[in-house]
Design a protein around this motif. Structure first.
Motif: not given
Length: 186
Positions: A16-22, A72-76
């Protein structure tokens, strides 16, 4: 026994979010020339919608040579991320085979499980130019490269004689031998 892997890397990330974009950007860059890596990206490479722990373990162990961990902060905050990370680490304890390759998207601490590994810091804008080459270099067979460098180096004689005494110009003036270090305090 050499195992032929179907993929070069399994990608652990938060979908989700910027992780997916990266991960989309990373997949485009690393899958195309000059890198030509084969990446297994969950949620895009899976045929079915459900993502089971057994399938993850099997894909990590049998189908993928290494694991790219996008941090990332979201993945943690994701339990699935931590499960996949610990599973990947358990397949390479002590990082002897250098199986886990962390990529940081934020200036946060790397999880304790892989803290001792060197991460690619994508969040540092001045280093982004080098990230793709560093990631590609991590896939090079380091054992082969090291062995070829060693075999090309100067060969040493079979038996090497070490000096029995340290020269008197040494700061340790009263050392009797290399093996029994008996120095007196001046």
């Amino acid at each position: 026994m050499m195992t032929e892997f179907e993929y070069d890397a399994f990608v652990v990330y938060n979908p989700y979010g910027k992780d997916q974009e990266f991960v989309s950007l990373m997949t485009r860059v690393l899958s195309s020339p000059p890198y030509n890596l084969r990446l297994y990206v969950p949620w895009t490479d899976d045929a079915d919608d459900c993502f089971e722990a057994v399938a993850t373990a099997e894909n990590l162990e049998k189908r993928c040579k290494k694991v790219l961990v996008v941090i990332s902060a979201a993945s943690l905050e994701s339990d699935l991320f931590h499960f996949q990370l610990k599973l990947a680490h358990s397949m390479s304890p002590g990082a002897r085979s250098r199986k886990v390759i962390p990529i940081r998207l934020d200036a946060i601490e790397v999880p304790a499980v892989i803290r001792f590994t060197t991460s690619c810091d994508y969040y540092k804008k001045e280093l982004r130019v080098f990230v793709w080459d560093r990631l590609h270099a991590a896939f090079m067979d380091s054992d082969y490269a090291f062995k070829s460098r060693v075999s090309k180096s100067v060969s040493l004689p079979e038996k090497r004689k070490l000096p029995d005494l340290i020269p008197t110009s040494s700061p340790l003036k009263r050392v009797r031998s290399w093996w029994r270090l008996k120095a007196s305090v001046a």
